[in-house]
Design a protein around this motif. Structure first.
Motif, PDB file in Angstrom:
ATOM      1  N   ASP A 163       0.843  -1.203   0.000  1.00  0.00           N
ATOM      2  CA  ASP A 163       0.000   0.000   0.000  1.00  0.00           C
ATOM      3  C   ASP A 163       0.871   1.243   0.000  1.00  0.00           C
ATOM      4  N   ASP A 164       0.336   2.326  -0.539  1.00  0.00           N
ATOM      5  CA  ASP A 164       1.115   3.561  -0.680  1.00  0.00           C
ATOM      6  C   ASP A 164       1.626   4.095   0.645  1.00  0.00           C
ATOM      7  N   GLU A 165       0.861   3.863   1.714  1.00  0.00           N
ATOM      8  CA  GLU A 165       1.239   4.396   3.019  1.00  0.00           C
ATOM      9  C   GLU A 165       2.581   3.832   3.489  1.00  0.00           C
ATOM     10  N   HIS A 166       2.867   2.607   3.088  1.00  0.00           N
ATOM     11  CA  HIS A 166       4.140   1.985   3.470  1.00  0.00           C
ATOM     12  C   HIS A 166       5.164   2.025   2.336  1.00  0.00           C
ATOM     13  N   LEU A 167       4.725   1.707   1.123  1.00  0.00           N
ATOM     14  CA  LEU A 167       5.665   1.537   0.025  1.00  0.00           C
ATOM     15  C   LEU A 167       6.324   2.845  -0.398  1.00  0.00           C
ATOM     16  N   LEU A 168       5.562   3.918  -0.496  1.00  0.00           N
ATOM     17  CA  LEU A 168       6.138   5.180  -0.977  1.00  0.00           C
ATOM     18  C   LEU A 168       7.224   5.720  -0.057  1.00  0.00           C
ATOM     19  N   PRO A 169       6.998   5.793   1.275  1.00  0.00           N
ATOM     20  CA  PRO A 169       8.095   6.249   2.135  1.00  0.00           C
ATOM     21  C   PRO A 169       9.254   5.251   2.184  1.00  0.00           C
ATOM     22  N   ALA A 170       8.952   3.959   1.981  1.00  0.00           N
ATOM     23  CA  ALA A 170      10.025   2.964   1.954  1.00  0.00           C
ATOM     24  C   ALA A 170      10.936   3.186   0.755  1.00  0.00           C
ATOM     25  N   VAL A 171      10.336   3.451  -0.405  1.00  0.00           N
ATOM     26  CA  VAL A 171      11.122   3.712  -1.608  1.00  0.00           C
ATOM     27  C   VAL A 171      11.916   5.005  -1.456  1.00  0.00           C
ATOM     28  N   ASP A 172      11.344   5.967  -0.770  1.00  0.00           N
ATOM     29  CA  ASP A 172      12.066   7.221  -0.530  1.00  0.00           C
ATOM     30  C   ASP A 172      13.326   6.965   0.292  1.00  0.00           C
ATOM     31  N   LEU A 173      13.217   6.121   1.317  1.00  0.00           N
ATOM     32  CA  LEU A 173      14.394   5.775   2.106  1.00  0.00           C
ATOM     33  C   LEU A 173      15.425   5.044   1.254  1.00  0.00           C
ATOM     34  N   MET A 174      14.934   4.160   0.385  1.00  0.00           N
ATOM     35  CA  MET A 174      15.839   3.402  -0.487  1.00  0.00           C
ATOM     36  C   MET A 174      16.600   4.336  -1.421  1.00  0.00           C
ATOM     37  N   THR A 175      15.925   5.301  -1.996  1.00  0.00           N
ATOM     38  CA  THR A 175      16.593   6.226  -2.913  1.00  0.00           C
ATOM     39  C   THR A 175      17.527   7.174  -2.162  1.00  0.00           C
ATOM     40  N   GLN A 176      17.166   7.528  -0.932  1.00  0.00           N
ATOM     41  CA  GLN A 176      18.067   8.356  -0.129  1.00  0.00           C
ATOM     42  C   GLN A 176      19.395   7.643   0.107  1.00  0.00           C
ATOM     43  N   MET A 177      19.318   6.376   0.534  1.00  0.00           N
ATOM     44  CA  MET A 177      20.552   5.655   0.834  1.00  0.00           C
ATOM     45  C   MET A 177      21.373   5.400  -0.421  1.00  0.00           C
ATOM     46  N   LEU A 178      20.682   5.339  -1.562  1.00  0.00           N
ATOM     47  CA  LEU A 178      21.362   5.054  -2.811  1.00  0.00           C
ATOM     48  C   LEU A 178      22.029   6.281  -3.414  1.00  0.00           C
ATOM     49  N   THR A 179      21.365   7.402  -3.351  1.00  0.00           N
ATOM     50  CA  THR A 179      21.859   8.602  -4.039  1.00  0.00           C
ATOM     51  C   THR A 179      22.390   9.684  -3.107  1.00  0.00           C
ATOM     52  N   GLU A 180      21.996   9.640  -1.813  1.00  0.00           N
ATOM     53  CA  GLU A 180      22.421  10.679  -0.874  1.00  0.00           C
ATOM     54  C   GLU A 180      22.918  10.102   0.449  1.00  0.00           C
ATOM     55  N   PRO A 181      23.783   9.112   0.436  1.00  0.00           N
ATOM     56  CA  PRO A 181      24.288   8.574   1.708  1.00  0.00           C
ATOM     57  C   PRO A 181      25.157   9.598   2.412  1.00  0.00           C
ATOM     58  N   SER A 182      25.158   9.558   3.723  1.00  0.00           N
ATOM     59  CA  SER A 182      25.944  10.549   4.472  1.00  0.00           C
ATOM     60  C   SER A 182      27.421  10.158   4.538  1.00  0.00           C
ATOM     61  N   PHE A 183      27.719   8.859   4.630  1.00  0.00           N
ATOM     62  CA  PHE A 183      29.094   8.400   4.798  1.00  0.00           C
ATOM     63  C   PHE A 183      29.796   9.208   5.895  1.00  0.00           C
ATOM     64  N   ASP A 184      29.131   9.308   7.022  1.00  0.00           N
ATOM     65  CA  ASP A 184      29.627  10.104   8.140  1.00  0.00           C
ATOM     66  C   ASP A 184      30.999   9.598   8.604  1.00  0.00           C
ATOM     67  N   LYS A 185      31.932  10.509   8.793  1.00  0.00           N
ATOM     68  CA  LYS A 185      33.301  10.132   9.150  1.00  0.00           C
ATOM     69  C   LYS A 185      33.379   9.460  10.510  1.00  0.00           C
ATOM     70  N   ALA A 186      32.610   9.951  11.480  1.00  0.00           N
ATOM     71  CA  ALA A 186      32.633   9.332  12.809  1.00  0.00           C
ATOM     72  C   ALA A 186      32.072   7.908  12.748  1.00  0.00           C
ATOM     73  N   THR A 187      31.011   7.726  11.979  1.00  0.00           N
ATOM     74  CA  THR A 187      30.431   6.390  11.814  1.00  0.00           C
ATOM     75  C   THR A 187      31.408   5.464  11.102  1.00  0.00           C
ATOM     76  N   LEU A 188      32.117   5.991  10.117  1.00  0.00           N
ATOM     77  CA  LEU A 188      33.112   5.203   9.399  1.00  0.00           C
ATOM     78  C   LEU A 188      34.208   4.739  10.354  1.00  0.00           C
ATOM     79  N   ALA A 189      34.669   5.621  11.203  1.00  0.00           N
ATOM     80  CA  ALA A 189      35.708   5.249  12.169  1.00  0.00           C
ATOM     81  C   ALA A 189      35.212   4.144  13.094  1.00  0.00           C
ATOM     82  N   ARG A 190      33.965   4.241  13.531  1.00  0.00           N
ATOM     83  CA  ARG A 190      33.383   3.206  14.394  1.00  0.00           C
ATOM     84  C   ARG A 190      33.286   1.874  13.646  1.00  0.00           C
ATOM     85  N   ASN A 191      32.856   1.924  12.395  1.00  0.00           N
ATOM     86  CA  ASN A 191      32.737   0.705  11.595  1.00  0.00           C
ATOM     87  C   ASN A 191      34.091   0.024  11.404  1.00  0.00           C
ATOM     88  N   LYS A 192      35.114   0.832  11.138  1.00  0.00           N
ATOM     89  CA  LYS A 192      36.443   0.252  10.925  1.00  0.00           C
ATOM     90  C   LYS A 192      36.950  -0.409  12.201  1.00  0.00           C
TER      91      LYS A 192
END
Length: 497
Positions: A163-192
Motif C-alpha cells: 500500500d502507498d502508506e508503506h511503500l512510498l516512504p520505503a522507496v524514498d528511504l531506499m533512494t536516499q541511501m542510494l543517491t544521498e548517503p551521508s558516509f559520516d566520518k565518525a560512523t566510518l571510524a566506528r565501523n572500521k
C-alpha cells in the motif's frame, strides 16, 4: 555437537537452476573419544513405510507453470524484470550492480574492503536523515531494507507492504541511501574499529582461515583472491572519499539491473522502477573481469592451529555463469553428477564412505559456485587430527573412482526426480521469485533459462553426466588447505581402516 549443514531438496533444485550454491565449511566438531558415528542408518535397506506408497510409482509427470515475467527498461536505461504476485500485499525489490568487492582494486591497489564498507554505510544515514533517524524510520515502517557487497555484485534489497502508506516512504528511504548517503566520518571510524575486531577474531576460526588461504592460493593476483570484507592492513586505510568514489563509479544506471515482485499492476511497477532509478547517474558499465588462471599442479597448504580437529578445504577453479544453452546443459549435467558424488545428503558417495562407512567426519559436501568469471569448486569437512591424512586420501579415492567408473543410472534417476519434484519450491514465495529474477537479470539470462529448467533435467543422459564430471574435475591437481594442530602431510599416507 555441530553438524554440517545438509542440503535440502529446494536448495538442491536452486543449485542446478541458478547456480546459487552456498558452500559451508563444516563447523569444528566437538572432541569425541570414538570418532566413528554409532548406529548409522543403512541406506541400502528399503524403508518399510515408503514401500507401501505404491501411488508414487504411478504418479503422473509433474507439470509446472513458471511465473510470467514482464521486461522493460527505465528512462535511464536500467533493465527491469517484473512478476505480478497478488496473493500477498507485499512488494520485493532487488537492485543489483556489477560492483562487488572484485572492483575494490580498481579504485586503488590496496582498497580491499571498500565495496563492503560502502554497503554497510548506505544503511547508516543519509544527507536528510542522521543514522538514528534513518534506522527509526525503517523500523517504524516495518520494512526490510539492506545492502550487501559480494565478489561479483552489489545489492540493495527492499521488502515492504504494497500500500502507498508503506511503500512510498520505503522507496524514498531506499533512494536516499542510494543517491544521498551521508558516509559520516565518525560512523566510518566506528565501523572500521568493529571490523578490525572481527578480522582479528577470524584468526581464531579455522574455517575462516581455510577459506582465506584457499581463495588467495587459487586466485593469486585475480580480484577474487582478496576477502570482500577487507584485511587488517587495508581496512584502516579506507576513507570517506573511497566510499564516495565507489558510489560515483559503480552505483550508476549503466551498471544496474532491477527486479520487482509483488502486488502491483504493470503501470505501478513501471512508476516504481522510475522512482527508484530516476536520480541515478547514467555512468558507465563496469569493465569485464579478467579470467583467473587455473593451477597447473596440485598444492597442499597447512596452517597450524591449536585444535583437536583439522579443517579441510579442497578443490579447484570451477565454472563461470553459463549463458549459452549448450553450456547450461553441461552445467546441469555436472550438478546432477556432483549431487551424487558430493551432495550434502546421506545418499551422496562422499557422505556414505567418509562419514558412514569410515567415521572420519560428521559431514562432507562439495559444490560449484559459478560467477561472472570462473568461481571455485570446493569440498569441505572436518576430522580428528590423527585421521586427517586418511580422510583426505579416502575422499580423493572416492572422487577418482567416481570419475573412472561413473555414477549409476539409479543414482542419476533418484537425483533428477528430486530436482524436478522440488523445482516449484524455488518460486514458492515472493522473495524466492525475486531472487531468481535478480540473478537472471544480473547475469543476463533469458527467460527460457527458467522455463527450460525441466527440459534440461529431462535431457540429462548418464554418459554425458559422467563425461562432464571427468572433464570438469581434476583431483590430481586439487588445491588442498588444512587447518589444525598437526600437518597431515607429515603423517604417513595409509589405507583407511
Amino acid at each position: 555437537m555441530k553438524n554440517t549443514k545438509m542440503t535440502t531438496a529446494s536448495t538442491v533444485s536452486m543449485a542446478v537452476l541458478i547456480g546459487l550454491t552456498t558452500w559451508a565449511i563444516p563447523a569444528q566438531a566437538e572432541e569425541a573419544t570414538d570418532y566413528r558415528v554409532p548406529a548409522m542408518i543403512d541406506n541400502s535397506a528399503p524403508i518399510a513405510a515408503l514401500s507401501t506408497l505404491t501411488s508414487i510409482n504411478n504418479a503422473k509427470p509433474l507439470k509446472v507453470t513458471v511465473p510470467s515475467i514482464v521486461h522493460f527498461n527505465t528512462k535511464s536505461g536500467v533493465p527491469v524484470s517484473f512478476v505480478r504476485a497478488a496473493a500477498l500485499p507485499i512488494v520485493d525489490i532487488d537492485l543489483r550492480f556489477n560492483a562487488g568487492s572484485a572492483r575494490d582494486g580498481s579504485l586503488r591497489a590496496d582498497g580491499f574492503g571498500i565495496a563492503s564498507m560502502t554497503a554497510t554505510m548506505l544503511t547508516q544515514g543519509s544527507k536528510k536523515l542522521a543514522e538514528n533517524d534513518f534506522t527509526r524510520a525503517v523500523e517504524t515502517l516495518g520494512i526490510d531494507l539492506s545492502s550487501s557487497a559480494y565478489k561479483d555484485m552489489f545489492t540493495i534489497s527492499l521488502r515492504s507492504l504494497s500500500d502507498d502508506e508503506h511503500l512510498l516512504p520505503a522507496v524514498d528511504l531506499m533512494t536516499q541511501m542510494l543517491t544521498e548517503p551521508s558516509f559520516d566520518k565518525a560512523t566510518l571510524a566506528r565501523n572500521k574499529a568493529r571490523l578490525l575486531v572481527g578480522l582479528q577474531q577470524q584468526k581464531q576460526d579455522p574455517s575462516s582461515l581455510a577459506s582465506l588461504a584457499f581463495n588467495e592460493a587459487l586466485y593469486g593476483k585475480h580480484p577474487y583472491a582478496h576477502p570482500s570484507s577487507g584485511t587488517l592492513t587495508s581496512v584502516p586505510s579506507i576513507e570517506q572519499q573511497d566510499l564516495i568514489a565507489f558510489k560515483d563509479r559503480y552505483l550508476v544506471a549503466a551498471n544496474a539491473s532491477l527486479a520487482i515482485t509483488g502486488n502491483l499492476s504493470i503501470d505501478q511497477a513501471k512508476k516504481l522502477a522510475e522512482d527508484i532509478t530516476a536520480n541515478l547517474p547514467k555512468g558507465q558499465a563496469a569493465s569485464v573481469l579478467a579470467e583467473p588462471k587455473a593451477l597447473t599442479k596440485g598444492q597442499h597448504i597447512h596452517i597450524d592451529f591449536p585444535s583437536s580437529q583439522t579443517t579441510v578445504l579442497m578443490g579447484q577453479l570451477g565454472s563461470k555463469r553459463a549463458t549459452d544453452p549448450k553450456e547450461q546443459q553441461q552445467q546441469t549435467n555436472f550438478a546432477v553428477g556432483n549431487e551424487v558424488l558430493a551432495g550434502g545428503d546421506f545418499n551422496a558417495r562422499l557422505m556414505t564412505e567418509i562419514r558412514q562407512n569410515l567415521g572420519y567426519t560428521y559431514g562432507i559436501s562439495g559444490s560449484m559456485s559459478p560467477m561472472l568469471t570462473r568461481g571455485p569448486y570446493q569440498i569441505s569437512f572436518s576430522t580428528r587430527n590423527d585421521k586427517a591424512r586418511m580422510a583426505i586420501d579416502a575422499s580423493l579415492k572416492v572422487i577418482n573412482e567416481t570419475l573412472a567408473q561413473g555414477i549409476t543410472a539409479s543414482e542419476m534417476q533418484l537425483t533428477t526426480d528430486n530436482l524436478k519434484n522440488s523445482f516449484p519450491m524455488s518460486f514458492a514465495s515472493n522473495i524466492g521469485i525475486n531472487g531468481l529474477l535478480g540473478t537472471m537479470n544480473f547475469y543476463k539470462l533469458p527467460d527460457d533459462y527458467l522455463t527450460n529448467y525441466m527440459s534440461r533435467i529431462n535431457n540429462v543422459q548418464l554418459a554425458e553426466v559422467n563425461k562432464t564430471l571427468r572433464d570438469t574435475l581434476d583431483p590430481n591437481n586439487f588445491l588442498i588447505v588444512t587447518v589444525g594442530q598437526d600437518n597431515p602431510w607429515d603423517q604417513a599416507s595409509a589405507k583407511p581402516q
